[in-house]
Design a protein around this motif. Structure first.
Motif, PDB file in Angstrom:
ATOM      1  N   ASP A 197       0.861  -1.172   0.000  1.00 36.05           N
ATOM      2  CA  ASP A 197       0.000   0.000   0.000  1.00 36.05           C
ATOM      3  C   ASP A 197       0.904   1.232   0.000  1.00 36.05           C
ATOM      4  O   ASP A 197       1.591   1.512   0.976  1.00 36.05           O
ATOM      5  N   GLN A 249      -0.813  -5.272   1.702  1.00 33.05           N
ATOM      6  CA  GLN A 249      -2.237  -5.569   1.751  1.00 33.05           C
ATOM      7  C   GLN A 249      -2.520  -6.772   0.854  1.00 33.05           C
ATOM      8  O   GLN A 249      -1.921  -6.908  -0.219  1.00 33.05           O
ATOM      9  N   ARG A 305      -8.837  -8.638  -1.562  1.00 30.85           N
ATOM     10  CA  ARG A 305      -9.605  -7.446  -1.930  1.00 30.85           C
ATOM     11  C   ARG A 305     -10.330  -7.652  -3.255  1.00 30.85           C
ATOM     12  O   ARG A 305     -11.481  -7.235  -3.410  1.00 30.85           O
ATOM     13  N   ASP A 359     -13.266  -9.784  -2.527  1.00 31.12           N
ATOM     14  CA  ASP A 359     -14.289  -8.990  -1.830  1.00 31.12           C
ATOM     15  C   ASP A 359     -15.086  -8.133  -2.804  1.00 31.12           C
ATOM     16  O   ASP A 359     -16.322  -8.081  -2.741  1.00 31.12           O
ATOM     17  N   GLY A 382     -14.681  -0.505   1.754  1.00 25.24           N
ATOM     18  CA  GLY A 382     -13.369  -0.817   2.313  1.00 25.24           C
ATOM     19  C   GLY A 382     -13.342  -0.983   3.816  1.00 25.24           C
ATOM     20  O   GLY A 382     -12.275  -1.187   4.402  1.00 25.24           O
ATOM     21  N   HIS A 383     -14.514  -0.910   4.465  1.00 23.76           N
ATOM     22  CA  HIS A 383     -14.563  -1.081   5.920  1.00 23.76           C
ATOM     23  C   HIS A 383     -14.412  -2.541   6.337  1.00 23.76           C
ATOM     24  O   HIS A 383     -13.892  -2.835   7.414  1.00 23.76           O
ATOM     25  N   SER A 414     -14.422  -7.025   4.980  1.00 23.82           N
ATOM     26  CA  SER A 414     -14.190  -8.055   3.974  1.00 23.82           C
ATOM     27  C   SER A 414     -15.388  -9.011   3.985  1.00 23.82           C
ATOM     28  O   SER A 414     -16.210  -8.965   4.898  1.00 23.82           O
ATOM     29  N   LYS A 430      -9.243  -6.963   8.486  1.00 19.71           N
ATOM     30  CA  LYS A 430     -10.567  -6.350   8.391  1.00 19.71           C
ATOM     31  C   LYS A 430     -11.630  -7.311   8.919  1.00 19.71           C
ATOM     32  O   LYS A 430     -11.532  -8.522   8.727  1.00 19.71           O
TER      33      LYS A 430
END
Length: 218
Positions: free
Chosen positions: A16, A23, A28, A31, A126-127, A129, A158
């Motif tokens: 990141d 990350q 992601r 997700d 993005g809060h 998963s 997450k």
């Protein structure tokens, strides 16, 4: 038992540039793909339908928004379908078996975990998963942080719409300290051995629970 689960290989990761931290890119991507598909093909019609049923039974908002602890303990607004009678500025209290606050529509939503479906929007933002330790209300974190030394380790990843502990039936009210300790052990195990294949297994176990029923879902 956790020991019977074979550790999986880690996700591929990417740095990141904003934080310098690594990350999990595969997680992601997984997700985002799942959340967008659910939003387009399910939430687009499910929210209006469930929203109508909720409003027909009780006045108040369709969605329940509650601050919960995310990665690194940062609070975020967690979304759920409202399953209880609306009470403005109500103080936090865990749901109990046969809780009189739960509506008839809410009973079905909670039993099937469908009350948590709006959290796919949290995933897109993005809060959260799809899979991770379940986010607890902040008062619950405040209660257990000093009692369970390893509790804060569950904040390393997450939070998820579903998780290893939840898929194994460790959900609902934590009236006894050991109930939370057992849940936290599963959460910590997941943070160490998270992988795409494990996430897929947890999703399948969660669907099985929804179909077969979970005695701790109320």
């Amino acid at each position: 038992m956790i020991d019977l689960l074979k550790p999986e290989s880690s996700y591929y990761v990417v740095s990141d540039t904003a934080t310098g931290k690594q990350q999990p890119i595969a997680k992601r991507v997984f997700d985002i793909i799942v959340s967008l598909l659910v939003t387009i093909f399910i939430l687009s019609w499910f929210i209006p339908l469930i929203g109508l049923l909720i409003r027909l039974e009780s006045k108040g908002p369709i969605l329940f928004v509650q601050l919960r602890s995310g990665r690194n303990g940062r609070p975020f607004p967690c979304l759920k379908f409202r399953t209880m009678k609306y009470q403005k500025n109500a103080s936090f209290k865990q749901a109990t078996h046969n809780d009189i606050r739960v509506t008839r529509v809410g009973q079905v939503l909670r039993k099937t975990n469908l009350d948590e479906l709006p959290q796919v929007l949290n995933v897109i933002a993005g809060h959260m998963s799809i899979v991770g330790p379940r986010p607890h209300p902040i008062p619950l974190d405040v209660q257990y942080l000093p009692l369970i030394p390893e509790y804060r380790q569950r904040f390393k990843t997450k939070p998820g719409i579903t998780g290893l502990a939840q898929s194994k039936g460790l959900r609902g009210e934590t009236a006894e300290l050991n109930q939370m300790r057992h849940r936290v052990r599963y959460d910590i195990w997941y943070t160490k051995y998270a992988s795409l294949s494990l996430d897929l297994k947890i999703c399948w176990w969660t669907v099985e629970k929804m179909i077969k029923g979970d005695k701790n879902a109320w």
